[in-house]
Design a protein around this motif. Structure first.
Motif, PDB file in Angstrom:
ATOM      1  N   THR A  26       0.830  -1.205   0.000  1.00 29.43           N
ATOM      2  CA  THR A  26       0.000   0.000   0.000  1.00 29.43           C
ATOM      3  C   THR A  26       0.865   1.256   0.000  1.00 29.43           C
ATOM      4  OG1 THR A  26      -0.160  -0.070   2.410  1.00 29.43           O
ATOM      5  CG2 THR A  26      -1.948  -1.115   1.161  1.00 29.43           C
ATOM      6  N   SER A  27       2.180   1.079   0.040  1.00 25.76           N
ATOM      7  CA  SER A  27       3.098   2.218   0.080  1.00 25.76           C
ATOM      8  C   SER A  27       3.279   2.817  -1.318  1.00 25.76           C
ATOM      9  CB  SER A  27       4.460   1.765   0.615  1.00 25.76           C
ATOM     10  OG  SER A  27       5.438   2.757   0.376  1.00 25.76           O
ATOM     11  N   SER A  28       2.917   4.078  -1.463  1.00 26.60           N
ATOM     12  CA  SER A  28       3.093   4.730  -2.763  1.00 26.60           C
ATOM     13  C   SER A  28       4.577   4.863  -3.118  1.00 26.60           C
ATOM     14  CB  SER A  28       2.396   6.089  -2.789  1.00 26.60           C
ATOM     15  OG  SER A  28       2.897   6.921  -1.775  1.00 26.60           O
ATOM     16  N   LEU A  29       5.438   5.017  -2.128  1.00 22.65           N
ATOM     17  CA  LEU A  29       6.880   5.127  -2.415  1.00 22.65           C
ATOM     18  C   LEU A  29       7.454   3.799  -2.912  1.00 22.65           C
ATOM     19  CD1 LEU A  29       8.061   7.384   0.542  1.00 22.65           C
ATOM     20  CD2 LEU A  29       7.760   8.016  -1.863  1.00 22.65           C
ATOM     21  N   VAL A  30       7.033   2.700  -2.313  1.00 22.09           N
ATOM     22  CA  VAL A  30       7.485   1.382  -2.784  1.00 22.09           C
ATOM     23  C   VAL A  30       6.958   1.136  -4.200  1.00 22.09           C
ATOM     24  CG1 VAL A  30       7.317  -1.118  -2.411  1.00 22.09           C
ATOM     25  CG2 VAL A  30       7.812   0.399  -0.487  1.00 22.09           C
ATOM     26  N   LYS A  31       5.703   1.495  -4.445  1.00 19.33           N
ATOM     27  CA  LYS A  31       5.141   1.344  -5.792  1.00 19.33           C
ATOM     28  C   LYS A  31       5.957   2.133  -6.811  1.00 19.33           C
ATOM     29  CE  LYS A  31       0.367   0.625  -4.370  1.00 19.33           C
ATOM     30  NZ  LYS A  31      -0.992   1.200  -4.340  1.00 19.33           N
TER      31      LYS A  31
END
Length: 126
Positions: free
Chosen positions: A93-98
């Motif tokens: 759910t992490s936008s940074l990981v995505k």
């Protein structure tokens, strides 16, 4: 996420030609390379049979990595693609990981999901 401690698990679902892994924490390049070797070892049956395979990465407790560690992951993904990786489902759910995974997985069919069951359904929908 309460800790940056590194943990991982790896399993192969040979009946569906899928490699499943969960990885958490903040990794250094050296420890990531050890994990990636273990992951390649788990994918070896698919590669030896020259079968295409899919991967499910549970990254719900993973954090964006350093440039060096991300480069090691990217090299591993490119090598996996050359050896039959067709699809990669990422659970986070992490936008940074995505954002980081979109960048390092260029050229690989990758989709992002909030729940493992949705990722598995996508992997098996083709």
């Amino acid at each position: 996420m309460d800790t940056l401690e590194t943990t991982h698990s790896i399993s192969a679902d040979t009946s569906h030609s899928e490699l499943h892994f969960a990885i958490a924490g903040l990794w250094n390049e050296e420890s990531m390379l050890v994990f990636l070797r273990d992951l390649a070892r788990a994918a070896k049956p698919f590669m030896q049979e020259r079968k295409s395979f899919a991967a499910l990465g549970d990254l719900r407790d993973f954090v964006p990595q350093t440039q060096e560690t991300a480069a090691a992951i990217q090299n591993s993904l490119l090598e996996a693609k050359d050896h039959g990786l067709q699809r990669f489902a990422v659970v986070t759910t992490s936008s940074l990981v995505k954002m980081q995974y979109r960048r390092i997985s260029a050229g690989i069919e990758v989709e992002f999901f909030d729940e493992p069951r949705d990722a598995i359904a996508w992997l098996r929908s083709f």
